[in-house]
Design a protein around this motif. Structure first.
Motif, PDB file in Angstrom:
ATOM      1  N   SER A  59     -23.314  40.522 -12.922  1.00 34.70           N
ATOM      2  CA  SER A  59     -24.132  40.941 -11.795  1.00 34.70           C
ATOM      3  C   SER A  59     -23.660  42.311 -11.329  1.00 34.70           C
ATOM      4  N   SER A  60     -24.606  43.197 -11.086  1.00 32.17           N
ATOM      5  CA  SER A  60     -24.246  44.510 -10.548  1.00 32.17           C
ATOM      6  C   SER A  60     -23.935  44.434  -9.060  1.00 32.17           C
ATOM      7  N   SER A  61     -24.570  43.479  -8.353  1.00 34.64           N
ATOM      8  CA  SER A  61     -24.321  43.327  -6.923  1.00 34.64           C
ATOM      9  C   SER A  61     -24.531  41.871  -6.529  1.00 34.64           C
ATOM     10  N   GLY A  62     -23.497  41.054  -6.692  1.00 35.52           N
ATOM     11  CA  GLY A  62     -23.574  39.638  -6.371  1.00 35.52           C
ATOM     12  C   GLY A  62     -22.405  38.889  -6.978  1.00 35.52           C
ATOM     13  N   GLU A 116     -34.516  30.074 -12.777  1.00 37.31           N
ATOM     14  CA  GLU A 116     -33.814  28.798 -12.867  1.00 37.31           C
ATOM     15  C   GLU A 116     -33.994  28.251 -14.279  1.00 37.31           C
ATOM     16  N   LEU A 117     -32.879  27.942 -14.941  1.00 39.10           N
ATOM     17  CA  LEU A 117     -32.897  27.494 -16.328  1.00 39.10           C
ATOM     18  C   LEU A 117     -32.139  26.176 -16.432  1.00 39.10           C
ATOM     19  N   ARG A 118     -32.803  25.144 -16.994  1.00 37.27           N
ATOM     20  CA  ARG A 118     -32.188  23.827 -17.127  1.00 37.27           C
ATOM     21  C   ARG A 118     -32.437  23.255 -18.520  1.00 37.27           C
ATOM     22  N   ASN A 119     -31.373  22.774 -19.113  1.00 37.43           N
ATOM     23  CA  ASN A 119     -31.428  22.134 -20.435  1.00 37.43           C
ATOM     24  C   ASN A 119     -32.068  23.072 -21.448  1.00 37.43           C
ATOM     25  N   ILE A 120     -31.341  24.132 -21.776  1.00 39.99           N
ATOM     26  CA  ILE A 120     -31.803  25.143 -22.718  1.00 39.99           C
ATOM     27  C   ILE A 120     -30.947  25.069 -23.978  1.00 39.99           C
ATOM     28  N   ARG A 121     -31.592  25.166 -25.146  1.00 43.08           N
ATOM     29  CA  ARG A 121     -30.880  25.186 -26.421  1.00 43.08           C
ATOM     30  C   ARG A 121     -31.316  26.415 -27.202  1.00 43.08           C
ATOM     31  N   GLY A 122     -30.327  27.139 -27.757  1.00 44.74           N
ATOM     32  CA  GLY A 122     -30.631  28.301 -28.573  1.00 44.74           C
ATOM     33  C   GLY A 122     -30.066  29.577 -27.999  1.00 44.74           C
ATOM     34  N   LEU A 158     -29.939  32.744 -25.960  1.00 47.32           N
ATOM     35  CA  LEU A 158     -30.604  32.936 -24.673  1.00 47.32           C
ATOM     36  C   LEU A 158     -30.304  34.306 -24.098  1.00 47.32           C
ATOM     37  N   GLU A 159     -31.349  34.956 -23.587  1.00 43.91           N
ATOM     38  CA  GLU A 159     -31.194  36.190 -22.824  1.00 43.91           C
ATOM     39  C   GLU A 159     -32.021  36.084 -21.551  1.00 43.91           C
ATOM     40  N   ALA A 160     -31.364  36.254 -20.408  1.00 44.74           N
ATOM     41  CA  ALA A 160     -32.055  36.253 -19.121  1.00 44.74           C
ATOM     42  C   ALA A 160     -31.660  37.517 -18.373  1.00 44.74           C
ATOM     43  N   LYS A 161     -32.658  38.337 -18.047  1.00 47.99           N
ATOM     44  CA  LYS A 161     -32.402  39.623 -17.424  1.00 47.99           C
ATOM     45  C   LYS A 161     -33.279  39.781 -16.194  1.00 47.99           C
ATOM     46  N   LEU A 162     -32.639  40.044 -15.039  1.00 51.96           N
ATOM     47  CA  LEU A 162     -33.347  40.176 -13.780  1.00 51.96           C
ATOM     48  C   LEU A 162     -33.056  41.527 -13.156  1.00 51.96           C
ATOM     49  N   SER A 163     -34.053  42.080 -12.493  1.00 52.58           N
ATOM     50  CA  SER A 163     -33.829  43.305 -11.721  1.00 52.58           C
ATOM     51  C   SER A 163     -33.369  42.981 -10.308  1.00 52.58           C
ATOM     52  N   SER A 164     -33.968  41.936  -9.695  1.00 52.31           N
ATOM     53  CA  SER A 164     -33.613  41.579  -8.329  1.00 52.31           C
ATOM     54  C   SER A 164     -33.882  40.101  -8.108  1.00 52.31           C
ATOM     55  N   GLY A 165     -32.814  39.307  -8.084  1.00 49.68           N
ATOM     56  CA  GLY A 165     -32.961  37.877  -7.866  1.00 49.68           C
ATOM     57  C   GLY A 165     -31.759  37.110  -8.379  1.00 49.68           C
ATOM     58  N   ASN A 166     -31.597  35.891  -7.876  1.00 51.01           N
ATOM     59  CA  ASN A 166     -30.520  35.018  -8.336  1.00 51.01           C
ATOM     60  C   ASN A 166     -30.932  34.326  -9.635  1.00 51.01           C
ATOM     61  N   VAL A 167     -29.945  34.022 -10.480  1.00 51.10           N
ATOM     62  CA  VAL A 167     -30.217  33.299 -11.719  1.00 51.10           C
ATOM     63  C   VAL A 167     -29.251  32.126 -11.832  1.00 51.10           C
ATOM     64  N   ASP A 215     -26.969  36.745  -7.377  1.00 55.62           N
ATOM     65  CA  ASP A 215     -25.851  35.929  -7.860  1.00 55.62           C
ATOM     66  C   ASP A 215     -26.178  35.325  -9.219  1.00 55.62           C
ATOM     67  N   VAL A 216     -25.122  35.067  -9.996  1.00 55.41           N
ATOM     68  CA  VAL A 216     -25.233  34.372 -11.281  1.00 55.41           C
ATOM     69  C   VAL A 216     -24.432  33.080 -11.186  1.00 55.41           C
ATOM     70  N   THR A 217     -25.093  31.953 -11.464  1.00 49.21           N
ATOM     71  CA  THR A 217     -24.441  30.646 -11.424  1.00 49.21           C
ATOM     72  C   THR A 217     -24.690  29.920 -12.737  1.00 49.21           C
ATOM     73  N   VAL A 218     -23.605  29.475 -13.378  1.00 48.20           N
ATOM     74  CA  VAL A 218     -23.697  28.754 -14.649  1.00 48.20           C
ATOM     75  C   VAL A 218     -22.896  27.466 -14.533  1.00 48.20           C
ATOM     76  N   GLU A 219     -23.508  26.351 -14.947  1.00 49.95           N
ATOM     77  CA  GLU A 219     -22.837  25.053 -14.947  1.00 49.95           C
ATOM     78  C   GLU A 219     -23.142  24.321 -16.248  1.00 49.95           C
ATOM     79  N   ARG A 220     -22.122  23.734 -16.830  1.00 52.27           N
ATOM     80  CA  ARG A 220     -22.258  22.928 -18.043  1.00 52.27           C
ATOM     81  C   ARG A 220     -22.887  23.744 -19.172  1.00 52.27           C
ATOM     82  N   ALA A 221     -22.077  24.636 -19.715  1.00 48.09           N
ATOM     83  CA  ALA A 221     -22.533  25.505 -20.797  1.00 48.09           C
ATOM     84  C   ALA A 221     -21.503  25.506 -21.912  1.00 48.09           C
ATOM     85  N   SER A 222     -21.999  25.650 -23.155  1.00 49.85           N
ATOM     86  CA  SER A 222     -21.115  25.657 -24.325  1.00 49.85           C
ATOM     87  C   SER A 222     -21.612  26.681 -25.321  1.00 49.85           C
TER      88      SER A 222
END
Length: 297
Positions: free
Chosen positions: A179-182, A130-136, A138-147, A165-172
């Motif tokens: 996602s390979s499966s989601g 879970e990522l909130r209010n990030i600047r810069g 960014l790389e997020a890599k998961l083997s098994s889990g929602n992001v 699953d991959v969910t993104v809100e309010r990004a610029s």
């Protein structure tokens, strides 16, 4: 000066050890079997527990907080580098300003909040992120889990999970969400987007300068908001699923839409290319609102 030499406790007993030091000292703590906690302000610090949790706050300098088997929690750090890691446990990083931040759990959830830096690297082998209010960058890599990513601005973001699953809100900024499966969902976005799911639906909405949205087995739905333009490639596709694109009024492009199974339906006035169908057929090619960059479906 020396604060503590050595402490030996026989089996069957436990003890808490509290050490008070002047503000701004460099802190280095290690525990083979026990929790480690520090409350600053500290200079550059290094904390580790082999079998226990690690907590630290208020560090001005480089930070390394790790555990082989326990949760790791960091709040309030500012420096060149922050490394926060657990082999078996949850990891939390909040209120961080570091040039480079690396956060990882081999087996546990990862949460970042209010993290600003030039480069932010996040990973989890088995757990959600879970990522909130990030600047810069960014790389997020998961083997098994929602992001989940909410409120991001930067030069580039790459978000991927093998199973989840991959969910993104309010990004610029330029973004890759895969996602390979989601399912992949992107909302309230502005920039150039690449989104893909091998086995899941893709649904995106925002102000796009370029757009690639695809699924190997699932529906693809894209809603381009007012201000969207065709500065780069626009390609939407699904091997086994429906593809739907909604565009704002006055959106100009050259549309090239085709399907191997089914029909192409266009709900806007289109100036068809010579010899091309205007409305419903397996293939439609032509100009919307006088034409412009290429949009392929």
């Amino acid at each position: 000066r020396s604060i503590l030499g050595a402490l030996s406790i026989s089996s069957g007993f436990a003890a808490d050890l509290e050490i008070r030091v002047p503000s701004g000292v460099r802190l280095e703590l290690h525990s083979d079997s026990g929790d480690v906690e520090g409350t600053g302000p500290f200079a550059s610090s290094k904390l580790h527990s082999s079998y226990g949790s690690v907590k630290i706050r208020d560090v001005e300098g480089d930070l390394e907080a790790t555990s082989n088997s326990g949760d790791v929690t960091v709040r309030g750090t500012k420096g060149m580098r922050a490394l926060v890691k657990s082999d078996y446990g949850a990891v939390r990083l909040a209120d961080c300003e570091s040039v480079e931040a690396e956060v990882h759990s081999s087996s546990g959830d990862v949460k970042l909040e209010n993290v600003h830096g030039e480069r932010v690297r996040v990973g989890s082998s088995y757990g959600g992120v879970e990522l909130r209010n990030i600047r810069g960058e960014l790389e997020a890599k998961l083997s098994s889990g929602n992001v989940t990513l909410k409120d991001w601005t930067g030069s580039l973001a790459s978000i991927s999970t093998s199973y989840g699953d991959v969910t993104v809100e309010r990004a610029s900024g330029p973004l890759e969400a895969k996602s390979s499966s989601g399912d992949v969902s992107v909302r309230s976005y502005e920039g150039a987007l690449v989104s893909h799911s091998s086995y899941g639906a893709v649904e995106v909405a925002g102000v796009f300068s370029a757009l690639e949205a695809s699924s190997s087995s699932g529906d693809v739905t894209a809603r381009a908001k007012s201000g969207s333009r065709v500065d780069g490639d626009w390609k939407l596709s699904s091997s086994y699923g429906n593809v739907t694109l909604s565009v704002p009024g006055g959106f100009g492009c050259h549309l090239d839409a085709k399907t191997a199974y089914g029909a192409v339906a266009v709900g806007l006035p289109i100036e068809a290319d010579a010899g091309a169908k205007k409305k419903s057929s397996p293939s439609v090619r032509g100009k919307l609102n006088g034409g412009g960059g290429s949009v392929e479906l």
